[in-house]
Scaffold this active site. Sequence first.
Site, mmCIF file in Angstrom:
data_model
loop_
_atom_site.group_PDB
_atom_site.id
_atom_site.type_symbol
_atom_site.label_atom_id
_atom_site.label_comp_id
_atom_site.label_asym_id
_atom_site.label_seq_id
_atom_site.Cartn_x
_atom_site.Cartn_y
_atom_site.Cartn_z
ATOM 1 N N LEU A 51 2.631 -0.921 40.460
ATOM 2 C CA LEU A 51 3.038 -0.990 38.943
ATOM 3 C C LEU A 51 2.578 -2.411 38.417
ATOM 4 C CD1 LEU A 51 6.714 0.840 38.761
ATOM 5 C CD2 LEU A 51 4.355 1.657 37.903
ATOM 6 N N HIS A 53 5.524 -2.191 51.282
ATOM 7 C CA HIS A 53 4.882 -2.779 50.168
ATOM 8 C C HIS A 53 5.934 -3.562 49.275
ATOM 9 C CE1 HIS A 53 2.478 -2.123 46.133
ATOM 10 N NE2 HIS A 53 3.366 -2.488 45.677
ATOM 11 N N GLU A 54 7.229 -2.564 49.018
ATOM 12 C CA GLU A 54 8.216 -3.434 48.202
ATOM 13 C C GLU A 54 8.726 -4.592 48.944
ATOM 14 O OE1 GLU A 54 8.308 -2.534 45.359
ATOM 15 O OE2 GLU A 54 7.219 -0.842 45.680
ATOM 16 N N HIS A 103 6.903 -7.408 48.317
ATOM 17 C CA HIS A 103 6.966 -8.159 46.879
ATOM 18 C C HIS A 103 8.053 -9.298 46.989
ATOM 19 C CE1 HIS A 103 4.740 -6.187 43.744
ATOM 20 N NE2 HIS A 103 5.033 -5.059 44.373
HETATM 21 NI NI NI Z 1 4.266 -3.020 43.890
#
Ligand code: NI
Length: 156
Positions: free
Chosen positions: A90, A131-132, A135
Amino acid sequence: MALRKIRSIGDSCLGKKCREVDKFDSRLHTLIDDMRETLLYADGMGLAAPQVGILKRVVVINAGEDNILEFVNPVMTEAVGSVIDAEACLSVPGKIGEVERPQKVKITAFDRYGNEFSCEGEDLMARCMCHELDHLDGILYTAKVIRYIEREEDEQ
Ligand code: NI
């Protein structure tokens, strides 16, 4: 609940290592509720707190059918196998890229009340978890991308 603004690549919040949550209080609950609402509104699969400008180790993942998983201070305890597949973010609008991720992962984390739990994810869920979690350490998938996939352009 309120929608929060999703930060885009180039925003300094996306490159920072996040702090562990140490208070499982109403402030945390508001953050998580807002992240859930923001994730659903943006129609994404996962959202990490730094993407809304909060440098805390909090992630929400949409497991489908309105089942949104919440992870506070998640830690990957096991990673098995390897799959190259497409993913998007996003915070990186308009792009899709191929990234190598484990096929299966195990994670331990805390829920919003401070109860520890563990869970497993395979394939797309493993990809999303990795992926998260990245972050939370200030890593975008763009740092790991093998190649970008052309997305069908809308008429301009
Ligand atoms: Ni992302």
